[in-house]
Design a protein around this motif. Structure first.
Motif, PDB file in Angstrom:
ATOM      1  N   ILE A 150       0.855  -1.192   0.000  1.00 30.80           N
ATOM      2  CA  ILE A 150       0.000   0.000   0.000  1.00 30.80           C
ATOM      3  C   ILE A 150       0.887   1.235   0.000  1.00 30.80           C
ATOM      4  O   ILE A 150       1.678   1.444   0.929  1.00 30.80           O
ATOM      5  N   ARG A 175      -8.400   8.246   0.363  1.00 27.90           N
ATOM      6  CA  ARG A 175      -8.668   7.671   1.687  1.00 27.90           C
ATOM      7  C   ARG A 175      -7.711   8.253   2.737  1.00 27.90           C
ATOM      8  O   ARG A 175      -8.112   8.540   3.865  1.00 27.90           O
ATOM      9  N   GLU A 217      -7.939  -1.774   8.371  1.00 25.72           N
ATOM     10  CA  GLU A 217      -9.244  -2.076   7.780  1.00 25.72           C
ATOM     11  C   GLU A 217      -9.104  -2.505   6.322  1.00 25.72           C
ATOM     12  O   GLU A 217      -9.815  -3.403   5.856  1.00 25.72           O
ATOM     13  N   MET A 218      -8.181  -1.874   5.585  1.00 20.37           N
ATOM     14  CA  MET A 218      -7.944  -2.271   4.198  1.00 20.37           C
ATOM     15  C   MET A 218      -7.427  -3.703   4.119  1.00 20.37           C
ATOM     16  O   MET A 218      -7.881  -4.492   3.275  1.00 20.37           O
ATOM     17  N   VAL A 267      -2.868   4.782  -2.752  1.00 19.08           N
ATOM     18  CA  VAL A 267      -4.107   5.275  -2.170  1.00 19.08           C
ATOM     19  C   VAL A 267      -3.949   6.753  -1.831  1.00 19.08           C
ATOM     20  O   VAL A 267      -3.047   7.117  -1.069  1.00 19.08           O
ATOM     21  N   THR A 301     -10.335   0.772  -0.567  1.00 16.74           N
ATOM     22  CA  THR A 301     -10.754  -0.371   0.245  1.00 16.74           C
ATOM     23  C   THR A 301      -9.892  -1.582  -0.077  1.00 16.74           C
ATOM     24  O   THR A 301      -9.220  -1.631  -1.114  1.00 16.74           O
ATOM     25  N   GLY A 302      -9.951  -2.578   0.807  1.00 10.86           N
ATOM     26  CA  GLY A 302      -9.232  -3.812   0.554  1.00 10.86           C
ATOM     27  C   GLY A 302      -9.768  -4.543  -0.664  1.00 10.86           C
ATOM     28  O   GLY A 302      -9.015  -5.192  -1.400  1.00 10.86           O
ATOM     29  N   ASP A 304     -10.205  -6.160   5.005  1.00  8.32           N
ATOM     30  CA  ASP A 304     -11.159  -6.196   3.895  1.00  8.32           C
ATOM     31  C   ASP A 304     -10.584  -6.984   2.717  1.00  8.32           C
ATOM     32  O   ASP A 304     -11.283  -7.775   2.075  1.00  8.32           O
ATOM     33  N   PHE A 305      -9.295  -6.791   2.452  1.00  2.00           N
ATOM     34  CA  PHE A 305      -8.599  -7.521   1.378  1.00  2.00           C
ATOM     35  C   PHE A 305      -8.658  -9.024   1.633  1.00  2.00           C
ATOM     36  O   PHE A 305      -9.020  -9.816   0.756  1.00  2.00           O
ATOM     37  N   MET A 361      -8.299  -2.987  -3.623  1.00  2.00           N
ATOM     38  CA  MET A 361      -6.905  -3.425  -3.689  1.00  2.00           C
ATOM     39  C   MET A 361      -6.800  -4.818  -4.309  1.00  2.00           C
ATOM     40  O   MET A 361      -5.972  -5.066  -5.196  1.00  2.00           O
TER      41      MET A 361
END
Length: 314
Positions: free
Chosen positions: A14, A194, A297-298, A191, A174-175, A301-302, A178
């Motif tokens: 990231i 965000r 969180e990313m 990113v 977001t993940g 979520d990923f 990604m």
């Protein structure tokens, strides 16, 4: 570990966007400490200010960080000398020919990444000897490519043409975004929006609140005659559109734009007369959060999205 985490010696693939008026040392060091790669945005800094931010970032960051340098910068030679003098290890270049500075930087042992908006420019960057490229789609905030190629189509087209690592940018917050970019061929993601709406961003709180209030369709690409830029539809944007109805010359647009519009909007918080640069993905950003929480969180979520799709069958 993949090609991007190995190249930058980071935990997660990231990369924080080097956004003007948003990306001071506090944001860059926070992203690096959270496991990504933070970037100081040199585009809105005088040379002495950039040096100060680099020195502060060295003290605040436990991991690698870099500097983003738009090559249209008027003091570009002085800026390049500063990153060498301050022993910056990673430089992202944009808005110019990568051949101009890549050799100079690499001779100093600096890892060089160039931002492109098409596969043609990606090939030129690879030929210039950069270590990786950022392929930025039409969805991105701020200054953008003229071809209006979306991230969904840009990444696989670039992947088809080049061998060096690809960082996807534009519309990723977001993940799941990604994961989608990496499935299309990216080795990592950059990113911006965000992180602009983070606690550590140097943007004015008025601008951060605007980001979280944005809905689908509230941004638009404009000012293509000067340099395409994605803006929030505020009073300044409406003034630009009103001028377009009069078939303005390039000089008319320059006069309306004036000086320091971006600083006025994003850094000083003038939501009427300022230039507010943000991406389309802002419609999915609903809170101003600490960088550490955004990154975690990313990643969660990923991983959830990857597991979910691993069980999908036709």
């Amino acid at each position: 570990m993949n090609r991007i985490t190995k190249l930058f010696n980071i935990k997660y693939p990231i990369i924080q966007g080097g956004m003007i008026w948003n990306s001071g040392y506090k944001l860059a060091s926070a992203v690096s400490n959270a496991g990504g790669l933070g970037l100081i945005g040199a585009g809105s800094m005088y040379p002495d200010v950039l040096r100060e931010h680099i020195q502060k970032c060295k003290k605040a960051a436990d991991r690698s960080f870099g500097v983003n340098i738009p090559m249209l910068y008027p003091n570009i030679e002085e800026i390049m000398n500063i990153v060498v003098e301050e022993d910056v290890k990673i430089v992202f270049t944009s808005a110019g020919n990568p051949k101009t500075w890549t050799s100079f930087l690499k001779e100093k042992g600096i890892t060089v990444v160039h931002v492109v908006s098409s596969s043609v420019f990606a090939l030129k960057a690879q030929e210039a000897g950069v270590d990786a490229i950022v392929a930025e789609g039409f969805e991105a905030g701020g200054h953008n490519g003229r071809d209006e190629t979306t991230t969904l189509t840009l990444i696989p087209m670039v992947k088809e043409k080049i061998q060096i690592p690809i960082i996807a940018a534009g519309g990723i917050a977001t993940g799941r975004g990604m994961l989608a970019a990496m499935v299309l061929g990216a080795d990592g993601v950059q990113v911006g929006s965000r992180f602009a709406a983070s606690i550590e961003s140097s943007a004015h709180n008025n601008f951060k609140q605007t980001i979280v209030n944005i809905k689908e369709g509230d941004t638009q690409l404009t000012l293509k005659e000067l340099a395409p830029v994605r803006l929030v539809k505020n009073k300044f944007y409406n003034d630009v559109q009103a001028l377009y109805e009069k078939c303005p010359s390039k000089e008319d647009l320059i006069e309306l734009l004036g000086r320091a519009r971006a600083k006025k909007g994003m850094f000083e918080g003038d939501l009427e007369e300022g230039e507010l640069e943000i991406g389309q993905i802002a419609g999915l950003i609903h809170e101003i959060l600490p960088v550490e929480q955004i990154v975690q969180e990313m990643i969660a979520d990923f991983k959830a999205a990857r597991e979910e799709k691993a069980t999908f069958e036709f």
